[in-house]
Design a protein around this motif. Structure first.
Motif, PDB file in Angstrom:
ATOM      1  N   SER A   8     -27.168 -40.541  67.633  1.00 47.19           N
ATOM      2  CA  SER A   8     -27.772 -41.457  68.596  1.00 47.19           C
ATOM      3  C   SER A   8     -29.280 -41.512  68.425  1.00 47.19           C
ATOM      4  N   THR A   9     -29.836 -42.694  68.693  1.00 47.39           N
ATOM      5  CA  THR A   9     -31.283 -42.882  68.804  1.00 47.39           C
ATOM      6  C   THR A   9     -31.557 -43.552  70.139  1.00 47.39           C
ATOM      7  N   SER A  10     -32.476 -42.990  70.924  1.00 45.89           N
ATOM      8  CA  SER A  10     -32.840 -43.557  72.221  1.00 45.89           C
ATOM      9  C   SER A  10     -34.355 -43.608  72.339  1.00 45.89           C
ATOM     10  N   VAL A  11     -34.886 -44.782  72.654  1.00 44.98           N
ATOM     11  CA  VAL A  11     -36.322 -44.929  72.852  1.00 44.98           C
ATOM     12  C   VAL A  11     -36.590 -45.816  74.054  1.00 44.98           C
ATOM     13  N   LEU A  12     -37.795 -45.710  74.580  1.00 45.37           N
ATOM     14  CA  LEU A  12     -38.219 -46.535  75.710  1.00 45.37           C
ATOM     15  C   LEU A  12     -38.930 -47.783  75.210  1.00 45.37           C
ATOM     16  N   MET A  13     -38.550 -48.923  75.760  1.00 45.53           N
ATOM     17  CA  MET A  13     -39.166 -50.201  75.439  1.00 45.53           C
ATOM     18  C   MET A  13     -39.543 -50.915  76.732  1.00 45.53           C
ATOM     19  N   PRO A  14     -40.512 -51.831  76.705  1.00 46.91           N
ATOM     20  CA  PRO A  14     -40.999 -52.427  77.947  1.00 46.91           C
ATOM     21  C   PRO A  14     -39.987 -53.281  78.699  1.00 46.91           C
ATOM     22  N   GLU A  15     -39.094 -53.999  77.965  1.00 48.42           N
ATOM     23  CA  GLU A  15     -38.277 -55.000  78.665  1.00 48.42           C
ATOM     24  C   GLU A  15     -37.052 -55.347  77.833  1.00 48.42           C
ATOM     25  N   LEU A  16     -35.941 -55.611  78.541  1.00 50.83           N
ATOM     26  CA  LEU A  16     -34.719 -56.104  77.910  1.00 50.83           C
ATOM     27  C   LEU A  16     -34.530 -57.577  78.255  1.00 50.83           C
ATOM     28  N   LEU A  17     -33.501 -58.178  77.687  1.00 47.98           N
ATOM     29  CA  LEU A  17     -33.330 -59.627  77.776  1.00 47.98           C
ATOM     30  C   LEU A  17     -32.929 -60.092  79.176  1.00 47.98           C
ATOM     31  N   HIS A  18     -32.216 -59.234  79.925  1.00 42.20           N
ATOM     32  CA  HIS A  18     -31.727 -59.637  81.245  1.00 42.20           C
ATOM     33  C   HIS A  18     -32.500 -58.902  82.334  1.00 42.20           C
ATOM     34  N   PRO A  19     -33.113 -59.619  83.271  1.00 40.06           N
ATOM     35  CA  PRO A  19     -33.864 -58.970  84.341  1.00 40.06           C
ATOM     36  C   PRO A  19     -33.000 -57.948  85.082  1.00 40.06           C
TER      37      PRO A  19
ATOM     38  N   ALA B 281     -33.786 -46.653  57.035  1.00 44.31           N
ATOM     39  CA  ALA B 281     -34.460 -45.823  58.031  1.00 44.31           C
ATOM     40  C   ALA B 281     -35.143 -46.719  59.049  1.00 44.31           C
ATOM     41  N   GLN B 282     -35.170 -46.240  60.277  1.00 39.75           N
ATOM     42  CA  GLN B 282     -35.987 -46.849  61.320  1.00 39.75           C
ATOM     43  C   GLN B 282     -36.974 -45.803  61.802  1.00 39.75           C
ATOM     44  N   ALA B 283     -38.239 -46.165  61.838  1.00 43.33           N
ATOM     45  CA  ALA B 283     -39.284 -45.291  62.353  1.00 43.33           C
ATOM     46  C   ALA B 283     -39.881 -45.951  63.584  1.00 43.33           C
ATOM     47  N   TYR B 284     -39.750 -45.295  64.731  1.00 50.90           N
ATOM     48  CA  TYR B 284     -40.301 -45.788  65.985  1.00 50.90           C
ATOM     49  C   TYR B 284     -41.624 -45.072  66.234  1.00 50.90           C
ATOM     50  N   LEU B 285     -42.705 -45.842  66.363  1.00 52.44           N
ATOM     51  CA  LEU B 285     -44.053 -45.286  66.507  1.00 52.44           C
ATOM     52  C   LEU B 285     -44.665 -45.661  67.844  1.00 52.44           C
ATOM     53  N   ALA B 286     -45.328 -44.688  68.460  1.00 51.71           N
ATOM     54  CA  ALA B 286     -45.997 -44.952  69.727  1.00 51.71           C
ATOM     55  C   ALA B 286     -47.286 -45.738  69.538  1.00 51.71           C
ATOM     56  N   HIS B 287     -47.937 -45.606  68.380  1.00 51.73           N
ATOM     57  CA  HIS B 287     -49.248 -46.224  68.164  1.00 51.73           C
ATOM     58  C   HIS B 287     -49.235 -46.955  66.816  1.00 51.73           C
ATOM     59  N   VAL B 288     -49.328 -48.287  66.846  1.00 46.09           N
ATOM     60  CA  VAL B 288     -49.270 -49.028  65.588  1.00 46.09           C
ATOM     61  C   VAL B 288     -50.441 -48.678  64.677  1.00 46.09           C
ATOM     62  N   GLU B 289     -51.566 -48.248  65.262  1.00 39.53           N
ATOM     63  CA  GLU B 289     -52.709 -47.900  64.422  1.00 39.53           C
ATOM     64  C   GLU B 289     -52.440 -46.661  63.566  1.00 39.53           C
TER      65      GLU B 289
ATOM     66  N   THR C 259     -43.222 -48.753  69.761  1.00 40.64           N
ATOM     67  CA  THR C 259     -42.365 -48.158  70.782  1.00 40.64           C
ATOM     68  C   THR C 259     -43.196 -47.680  71.954  1.00 40.64           C
ATOM     69  N   GLU C 260     -42.653 -47.839  73.170  1.00 41.21           N
ATOM     70  CA  GLU C 260     -43.410 -47.474  74.363  1.00 41.21           C
ATOM     71  C   GLU C 260     -43.336 -45.988  74.674  1.00 41.21           C
ATOM     72  N   GLY C 261     -42.208 -45.346  74.400  1.00 40.76           N
ATOM     73  CA  GLY C 261     -42.106 -43.938  74.746  1.00 40.76           C
ATOM     74  C   GLY C 261     -40.830 -43.324  74.219  1.00 40.76           C
ATOM     75  N   PHE C 262     -40.745 -41.990  74.357  1.00 41.90           N
ATOM     76  CA  PHE C 262     -39.648 -41.219  73.789  1.00 41.90           C
ATOM     77  C   PHE C 262     -39.177 -40.167  74.788  1.00 41.90           C
ATOM     78  N   GLY C 263     -38.030 -39.577  74.481  1.00 44.50           N
ATOM     79  CA  GLY C 263     -37.546 -38.499  75.310  1.00 44.50           C
ATOM     80  C   GLY C 263     -38.435 -37.280  75.257  1.00 44.50           C
ATOM     81  N   LEU C 264     -39.044 -37.044  74.122  1.00 37.46           N
ATOM     82  CA  LEU C 264     -39.974 -35.927  73.946  1.00 37.46           C
ATOM     83  C   LEU C 264     -41.357 -36.395  74.384  1.00 37.46           C
ATOM     84  N   ALA C 265     -41.869 -35.812  75.467  1.00 39.51           N
ATOM     85  CA  ALA C 265     -43.076 -36.356  76.097  1.00 39.51           C
ATOM     86  C   ALA C 265     -44.262 -36.420  75.151  1.00 39.51           C
ATOM     87  N   GLN C 266     -44.459 -35.397  74.306  1.00 39.65           N
ATOM     88  CA  GLN C 266     -45.584 -35.390  73.379  1.00 39.65           C
ATOM     89  C   GLN C 266     -45.244 -36.053  72.043  1.00 39.65           C
TER      90      GLN C 266
END
Length: 430
Positions: free
Chosen positions: A117-128, A235-243, A268-275
């Motif tokens: 499984s991969t789980s990440v936080l994103m700002p918004e989904l398609l359905h309110p 591979a998918q790499a989810y990054l908190a900071h595009v820079e 990506t907005e956030g992850f399960g691992l806070a740091q």
């Protein structure tokens, strides 16, 4: 088996949006972009609960998770398979509060085996109001397609998740999303973290986390599965900071320059691992298997992707994340359309360019875009979903599209671009 068929395709009432809830192609089953919607009014009534009794019954996120998993179960049965043959889950959440209730629903459904499984936080989904978006990959039952855990892997799932970190099925290896820790809930490993209050030039956080994930987690996991980094196909790499992308790619290229794979680098907005600021999932092939990795050569601007344009792995064609760029930057029509934002010219031109490019990549691999298995659209503005979806139906008229549409934090890695496409395509052999 070389056939391909959509599973329970549905046209959203009052629109021309035709959604393929799943696709069964050969021995693969893809279920993509599922939210707890009734496809007519938004979130299903049983998920919304009783308006006058909002605190009665199961928590909203548990109802949401149960609804999605019931729908996935029905689609698996329609395809002729079951959850024991699932090999991958991808989940996106706008709030971390949805995760634990969803995990409760997931454990109740899957029992002793939860796929990588991969789980990440994103700002918004398609359905309110939707707080869970789930995609699944499974295989059809049959000889040589028994899903097997890689028990000797040192990877450990987070305590509340319970998924199998690594599984194999036939020649394929699936590694769950990995962050810079050794499992449990103890935070980033000290060796992958710049010490708080320490010497400022004692390392760079993104490079430390990337190196730890690749060297300490993914490399030994693949070795335990009779594979290697050279045999990674996607591979998918989810990054908190595009820079951080140039620094991340410096580490990535140190491992993959001589044997590239398809790679999507997703804000990506956030992850399960806070740091944590990086999560990577992997699909690979066994080292001595009959299925071979084939890098697809195609004349694609180097700025469109961070990996190979595509990799063929048996009957799967795996594309890198695509953005609408040429060697000068975002395609010219995006800039010229900036003064007419409500005409969706920029949105439509980006998607048209991306699909034209994707079709050329497919042709180079001996297949075609109409054999879509899975589409993940990462948007910086979901208001562009519909004009972009219209382009899909211009290119593939009448065909149900197996899509997920997720809003990511802007900007995209390529300034001016507002969408990234992550595509999987069926490429039957012979």
């Amino acid at each position: 088996m070389s056939h391909i068929r959509p599973l329970s395709p549905i046209t959203i009432p009052g629109t021309d949006v035709c959604f393929a809830q799943g696709v069964q192609a050969g021995n693969w089953v893809f279920l993509t972009g599922h939210e707890a919607t009734d496809f007519a009014t938004g979130l299903a009534p049983e998920v919304l609960g009783k308006p006058r009794f909002p605190l009665h019954g199961a928590p909203k996120h548990r109802r949401e998770g149960d609804f999605i998993l019931r729908r996935l179960d029905a689609l698996l049965k329609e395809a002729g398979t079951d959850h024991a043959h699932a090999v991958r889950l991808d989940q996106y959440y706008p709030t971390w509060k949805a995760v634990d209730p969803y995990h409760d629903a997931r454990r109740a459904y899957f029992g002793d085996y939860i796929p990588p499984s991969t789980s990440v936080l994103m700002p918004e989904l398609l359905h309110p109001g939707a707080d869970i978006n789930t995609s699944m990959i499974a295989v059809m039952p049959g000889e040589g397609r028994t899903v097997q855990r890689v028990s000797q892997s040192r990877l450990v799932a987070p305590m509340g998740s319970g998924f199998a970190p690594v599984v194999t099925v036939g020649d394929y290896v699936f590694v769950a999303g990995q962050m810079a820790h050794h499992g449990g809930d103890i935070g980033v490993d000290p060796s992958a973290h710049v010490p708080d209050g320490g010497v400022r030039w004692s390392g760079t956080e993104i490079k430390l986390q990337a190196e730890f994930i690749l060297s300490e987690l993914i490399h030994p996991a693949l070795a335990a599965a009779e594979s290697s980094l050279a045999h990674v196909v996607k591979a998918q790499a989810y990054l908190a900071h595009v820079e951080d992308i140039p620094l991340f790619m410096e580490v990535w290229q140190a491992h993959f320059a001589n044997h590239p794979c398809a790679l999507s680098v997703v804000p990506t907005e956030g992850f399960g691992l806070a740091q944590g600021i990086l999560e990577i999932n992997i699909m690979a092939l066994k080292r001595h298997g009959a299925t071979q990795k084939e890098i697809i050569a195609c004349d694609v601007p180097s700025t469109m992707t961070y990996g190979a344009p595509a990799v063929r792995a048996g009957d799967l064609l795996l594309l890198s994340g695509l953005m609408a760029t040429d060697e000068a930057g975002a395609i010219a029509s995006v800039e010229t359309a900036a003064g007419m934002p409500y005409h969706a010219v920029g949105a439509r031109s980006q998607m048209g360019y991306l699909l034209e490019t994707a079709q050329r990549i497919c042709e180079a691999a001996g297949t075609s875009l109409d054999k879509l298995l899975r589409v993940h659209q990462f948007h910086t503005d979901l208001r562009e979903f519909y004009p972009m979806h219209k382009v899909w139906h211009d290119v593939l008229p009448g065909q149900p599209i197996p899509f997920a549409a997720i809003r990511v934090p802007g900007p995209m890695p390529a300034p001016g671009c507002t969408v990234m496409l992550d595509l999987w395509v069926y490429a039957p052999i012979g």
